[in-house]
Every structure is written in C-alpha cells, then in structure tokens.
Design an enzyme around this catalytic site. Structure first.
Site, PDB file in Angstrom:
ATOM      1  N   GLU A 120      29.013  34.082  28.559  1.00 27.66           N
ATOM      2  CA  GLU A 120      27.984  35.080  28.213  1.00 27.66           C
ATOM      3  C   GLU A 120      26.760  34.433  27.567  1.00 27.66           C
ATOM      4  OE1 GLU A 120      27.458  39.481  26.188  1.00 27.66           O
ATOM      5  OE2 GLU A 120      29.210  38.291  25.655  1.00 27.66           O
ATOM      6  N   ASP A 140      34.471  44.382  26.326  1.00 32.17           N
ATOM      7  CA  ASP A 140      33.679  43.595  25.367  1.00 32.17           C
ATOM      8  C   ASP A 140      34.432  43.543  24.034  1.00 32.17           C
ATOM      9  OD1 ASP A 140      31.634  42.025  24.403  1.00 32.17           O
ATOM     10  OD2 ASP A 140      30.155  43.635  24.282  1.00 32.17           O
TER      11      ASP A 140
END
Length: 371
Positions: A123, A262
């Site tokens: 990410e 997440d």
C-alpha cells in the site's frame, strides 16, 4: 481429510443448489437440485471469503514481521477469510523489507487454522504525501528496479500508487505488464489522472472514497474516475469509512466492486491502543483512529462485511460475490472464490442469521476457537 461431504444451501457459480458438496483439498462434486434457500431452514454454504487488504488482527500488525502474519491469518480464518493479502504501510525501506520477508515465508508455508496468504498488497510508500490518511509520512516516488527488488521478497499481487507523482504513470504500465494489479490510492490526482492511469494499465482503486480526491459535479476527481470507468474497486463496508448511500452509489456504478476490511491489529481485541505501522492508533466504539480523529483502518472482518451488505439490501448471493468471487477474479484466481468441481475447497458454512458455523481452507476444517 478424504471425501468429506457437507449438506445445505450451496451457492454455485450458476446459482443456489440444495444438496451436498464433496471435497478433500479440492471440490470433487456439488450435487443437488436448484433451489431457493428462502424455502428451507438449512445452512448456507458459501465460497470462502477473500480479503485483499489486511494490515493486522489479534493485536498483531503486518509491519512487525516475524510470526505476526500467522497470528493475523488465524484470526481472520475464524471469520471466514480463507485467503488474504498481507498489506504493508508506508515506512522506511528496511521496515518494508522486514515485513515482506515475513510475508514471503507465510506464502510458502500456511500454518494450521490459518488463512492462505496469497502474497502482499504494497500500500505504500508510492503514494502522495498530501493524502496520507493514516499512513506515516515516508511517501516517495517508485522505480521499477526497486519494486522488482521487493517482489523478490514476497509476491506483490497488488500495489497502490498515486498516478500523479512524476514517473508513476509510465511505471503503472510496466508493473501491469509484470502481472501486478496496480491500484490508484492515497492520491490527490484529478479525474483525468485517474483515466490516464486506467489507460496505462491500472486496474482498481484502493479503499474507494477514502484518501482520494472526491466527486464534485465540475471537478469529478479520482472518485469520479472510478465511478465512471472502473470495473473493479475495493471498498471498506464497515459503515464508518463510507456512508451507506455512497456504498449504494458505488454498487450501481462499478460492476465488480469488492469488499476489504483494511483491518488493523485492533481487530478482535478490546478497546485500547494498538500499532499500525509506526502509528499508535486507538480503538473505541468499533472504530480505529489516530489521536487527531483520522480513521486508521478498521476492526472489520469479512463475515461482518457480508452481514452489512445484506443489511443494505443486497441478496446474499450478490453480497457473497463481493466478499469472495470478485476479489478472486481480480487476481485471476479461477480456483478460488467459487464452489465448483476442481476449485480449492475453501468453504464457509453460515446459519440462517449469517453467523459462521464452520470454515474449511483447502479442505481442512478450522478450529474456530484457535486465536
């Protein structure tokens, strides 16, 4: 396990079947008659959930390295996630190396009662420092040589980039050519930047709506590019990160919108302080935030994501696709995310309240009490 069979309402690629599914490591057969699961009280049997954005759980964070990924994979398996991508944070290079080295080892060796770790979602750090969200401020531009070096540590299945950063647009094409799924995220880019990135081979958007330029009718932003052009995007359906109305908008606009958690170290843990990369985050009332109140990942699990989607009015079969099949298809995994002969026996058994009763990963039944 050899030749196990379980019975119930089975969600197959062609619809619901009431009958039995026989399997060992892979599914041998699905037998039964087409049915409407609303007409009986039997359990639901769904494809195992697939989470492409997982930072932590059970008090552990991916960036710790070591055995943290195994602990994280165990707690998510208990909630029906049969495979996942361990997700890194923006950090100094040596810390990313530590995390990816541990992820690479977990990819090669799945432990008992653990989700299958398919690889990494990188990410950071190739994001815009003006749209960090909960990422530490170690953002910088990427090079192909550096990404290839990281790929040698662990399979990089997904990589998030801000396409407006100088050099990134051409890099998107190079990474896509190497088989990585390049996602647009943590970006101040415009609608035009998003369209250009998609034209260069980007294939998705990281936690849609969050940490990207929003939609305005004269400046449609990165959200507008996703809603107008994306086939795939990930979204966090914890009902904190995205308003239900925005979720419904995305569901109508993006054909294969899929859900991620997440999730952070706070997942499955009591209220208190936890680590997210270099940040200390606070879990309170179901949310995870930085000291300034910024949302910092979630405590979501995919079984709750499924229930949230059904609560928004999605049929169970559609909700199932969005926590499993679409993510599998996004990664090109035809042997996961579907209950059909030859596919891995990744199964989730749910009762009529959509509470998990059993989880099978590659044919092995998980101990749901193993933390």
């Amino acid at each position: 396990m050899s030749g196990a069979t379980i019975q119930g309402n089975i969600l197959t690629p062609t619809g619901w079947v009431h009958g039995g599914i026989t399997f060992d490591e892979r599914i041998a057969a699905v037998q039964g008659a087409p049915s409407n699961p609303d007409t009986n009280g039997d359990d639901y049997i769904l494809p195992g959930f697939i989470d492409l954005h997982v930072h932590g759980g059970a008090g552990k964070d991916v960036m710790e390295g070591g055995d943290a990924v195994h602990t994280i994979a165990r707690i998510h398996a208990r909630h029906g996630t049969t495979s996942l991508l361990a997700t890194t944070m923006t950090a100094p290079q040596d810390e990313i190396d530590v995390a990816l080295t541990a992820i690479g080892k977990a990819v090669r060796q799945r432990g008992k009662n653990e989700s299958r770790v398919l690889g990494a979602h990188l990410e950071g750090p190739y994001i815009n420092s003006g749209k960090l969200g909960a990422q530490p401020n170690f953002a910088r531009a990427a090079t192909l040589a550096e990404v290839q070096r990281l790929e040698a540590l662990a399979p990089l299945k997904v990589i998030t980039v801000a396409p407006e950063i100088a050099g990134h647009l051409s890099l998107v094409r190079e990474l896509a050519a190497e088989g990585m799924r390049v996602q647009i995220g943590h970006t101040l880019g415009s609608y035009d930047d998003g369209v250009a990135a998609l034209e260069h081979g980007a294939s998705g958007f990281t936690h849609l709506f969050n940490a990207m330029s929003g939609l305005h009718h004269r400046e449609p932003g990165m959200v507008g590019a996703a809603l107008a052009h994306a086939e795939y995007a990930e979204l966090i359906p914890d009902l904190l990160h995205v308003h239900p109305g925005a979720i419904r908008t995305a569901l109508r606009a993006i054909p294969r919108l899929y859900c991620v958690t997440d999730s952070t170290a706070a997942t499955g843990m009591p209220d208190g302080e936890y680590m997210l990369g270099r940040h200390t985050v606070h879990k309170c009332m179901g949310g995870v935030r930085l000291p300034d109140g910024t949302l910092a990942g979630s405590t979501l699990t995919l079984d709750q994501a499924l229930r949230n989607l059904v609560g928004l009015g999605l049929p169970l079969a559609d909700a199932s696709a969005r926590v499993s099949t679409h993510a599998a298809d996004y990664l090109g995994l035809q042997e996961r995310g579907r209950l059909a002969a030859g596919a891995y026996a990744d199964l989730v058994v749910l009762d009529r309240d959509l509470t998990i009763k059993a989880v099978y990963i590659e044919g092995e039944r998980c101990d749901l009490n193993d933390a």
